[in-house]
Design an enzyme around this catalytic site. Structure first.
Site, mmCIF file in Angstrom:
data_model
loop_
_atom_site.group_PDB
_atom_site.id
_atom_site.type_symbol
_atom_site.label_atom_id
_atom_site.label_comp_id
_atom_site.label_asym_id
_atom_site.label_seq_id
_atom_site.Cartn_x
_atom_site.Cartn_y
_atom_site.Cartn_z
ATOM 1 N N ILE A 1 0.840 -1.198 0.000
ATOM 2 C CA ILE A 1 0.000 0.000 0.000
ATOM 3 C C ILE A 1 0.875 1.248 0.000
ATOM 4 O O ILE A 1 0.636 2.200 -0.732
ATOM 5 C CB ILE A 1 -0.938 0.008 1.223
ATOM 6 C CG1 ILE A 1 -1.919 -1.169 1.153
ATOM 7 C CG2 ILE A 1 -1.703 1.331 1.297
ATOM 8 C CD1 ILE A 1 -2.790 -1.308 2.384
ATOM 9 N N GLY A 2 1.888 1.263 0.828
ATOM 10 C CA GLY A 2 2.757 2.429 0.891
ATOM 11 C C GLY A 2 3.945 2.182 1.795
ATOM 12 O O GLY A 2 3.956 1.264 2.617
ATOM 13 N N GLY B 1 6.810 4.295 4.342
ATOM 14 C CA GLY B 1 7.138 5.522 5.030
ATOM 15 C C GLY B 1 8.541 5.485 5.587
ATOM 16 O O GLY B 1 9.369 4.653 5.194
ATOM 17 N N GLY B 2 8.813 6.388 6.512
ATOM 18 C CA GLY B 2 10.151 6.543 7.038
ATOM 19 C C GLY B 2 10.628 5.388 7.883
ATOM 20 O O GLY B 2 11.834 5.155 7.982
ATOM 21 N N LYS C 1 1.096 -3.678 8.644
ATOM 22 C CA LYS C 1 2.184 -2.711 8.790
ATOM 23 C C LYS C 1 3.388 -3.407 9.413
ATOM 24 O O LYS C 1 3.284 -4.000 10.484
ATOM 25 C CB LYS C 1 1.711 -1.541 9.657
ATOM 26 C CG LYS C 1 2.727 -0.432 9.850
ATOM 27 C CD LYS C 1 2.070 0.697 10.633
ATOM 28 C CE LYS C 1 3.024 1.839 10.899
ATOM 29 N NZ LYS C 1 2.377 2.944 11.633
ATOM 30 N N ASP D 1 0.408 14.236 16.006
ATOM 31 C CA ASP D 1 0.726 14.371 14.584
ATOM 32 C C ASP D 1 -0.530 14.433 13.733
ATOM 33 O O ASP D 1 -0.626 13.795 12.684
ATOM 34 C CB ASP D 1 1.619 13.214 14.121
ATOM 35 C CG ASP D 1 2.354 13.527 12.806
ATOM 36 O OD1 ASP D 1 2.543 14.725 12.505
ATOM 37 O OD2 ASP D 1 2.731 12.587 12.092
#
Length: 387
Positions: free
Chosen positions: A45-46, A48-49, A68, A168
């Site tokens: 899906i994606g 990140g950092g 995740k 955040d």
């Protein structure tokens, strides 16, 4: 269009001293592999950092989930990253509000990678919606903006009552999706959340997104729920003007503006009429000192309701929460299909008193803020967890 913005920014190039600890997904499951005997990985899906989010299917129920997985070799150190990742899963799994993303399961792969399974959300982030509006020269009315803020405040109410500060809140961490045919907003990414009585950040660094950070967060002060209310106010400001209250090419300058500059009058930045009452309600959320803001989500929500001329659902002038006049998403969905946000729906079957009772946090922030350190900016730009 699948969009699970649990991690919102791609990692920046590492400094020379950190290249030996380049983040790696080598211990992750591959496409077609089954994790924990029940989750088959279908794709990505994606990324990140500090983690990758995979599209997966639960083999026993055919439920689609977002899996995740934490990267290894992070600059902050794997032990610190694992502690933060595990805490995110534990905290989010105990949140039950329908406007908060749900975490169902957690574990570790045989290769050693930590993972957690959460709701799979289909739909654009608020960042995509706002970008589409701004590209078209459109802004939201106060009522439309409130229709977005309302479910965010409802989600935060539960988190704040549990002693949790999100830290955040930004458009990338808000997804507009559909559940059983109803438009629903979901608050994501409690990965840098702060829980009263716990501390795993290093050297007191406060991580966040500069454009949405409260003055006390910029200055590394103790935080309570009013820091999140400041971020909600920044979101509202952008929704009705198409601009941020503080913006600069230099993120460090943005942090300093949050601490010391007065926000502009939104009426000077938009052609749409804004009432004195609404502007006052919005600007109260943007005051520098947390004691001058709203005490909690309930107080802020009540003030905004009154400011936009609405009342609780069921009254003569109810909030515009019915999805009847909102077009349904067809196919993959896109940001442009979510532009009419006035009718953002609250899930049916939720009783009016279903929200967790508001607990006003004990004020801890001081009137004088400390200096912003370069470490805050470094942590933000690296895309790594706070050290």
């Amino acid at each position: 269009m699948p969009s699970l913005a649990t991690l919102s920014s791609a990692p920046s190039p590492l400094a020379p001293s950190e290249r030996s600890r380049r983040p790696s997904a080598e211990r992750h499951a591959r496409q077609g592999q089954v994790v924990a005997g029940r989750y088959e990985v279908r794709g990505i899906i994606g990324r990140g950092g500090w983690s990758v989010v995979y599209d997966a299917i639960h083999l026993g129920t055919d439920q689609r989930v977002a899996l995740k997985m934490l990267l290894s070799g992070l600059p902050c150190g794997d032990e610190h990253a694992e502690a933060r990742f595990a805490r995110e899963a534990r905290i989010t799994a105990n949140l039950r509000h329908p406007h908060t993303v749900r975490v169902f399961d957690v574990g570790r792969t045989p290769e050693g990678a930590l993972w957690h399974a959460s709701e799979y959300l289909e739909g654009p982030t608020l960042a995509e919606v706002l970008a589409a509006r701004e590209a078209a020269g459109q802004v939201m009315t106060p009522a439309e903006a409130f229709a977005l803020a309302d479910p965010i405040l409802r989600s935060l109410n539960e988190a704040h009552s549990a002693g949790l500060v999100h830290r955040d809140l930004k458009p990338e961490n808000i997804v507009l999706t559909e559940v059983a045919g109803e438009r629903v907003l979901k608050v994501l990414d409690f990965g840098i959340a702060w829980l009263r009585g716990q501390k795993i950040t290093r050297n007191g660094v406060s991580l966040g997104s500069p454009h949405y950070m409260s003055p006390e967060q910029c200055a590394r002060q103790d935080l309570d729920g009013r820091s999140d209310l400041y971020a909600v106010s920044v979101l509202l400001f952008r929704c009705i003007t198409g601009r941020l209250p503080f913006d600069d090419a230099d993120p460090l300058a943005v942090l300093e503006m949050h601490r010391s500059a007065q926000p502009p009058d939104p009426r000077r930045l938009t052609d749409q009429p804004l009432s004195e009452t609404f502007v006052a309600a919005l600007m109260r959320g943007l005051t520098k000192h947390p004691l001058q803001r709203y005490a909690n989500t309930t107080e802020m929500r009540s003030a905004l309701l009154s400011a936009v001329g609405l009342r609780e659902a069921g009254s003569a002038r109810a909030m515009p929460m019915s999805q009847a006049h909102i077009p349904r998403v067809v196919g993959e969905g896109s940001a442009t299909q979510f532009l009419g946000l006035t009718g953002l729906a609250t899930p049916t079957g939720l009783p009016q008193d279903a929200l967790v009772a508001e607990v006003a946090p004990t004020p801890r922030a001081t009137a004088k803020y400390g200096a912003v350190t370069q470490a805050i900016l470094d942590s933000h730009q690296s895309g790594a967890p706070a050290r």
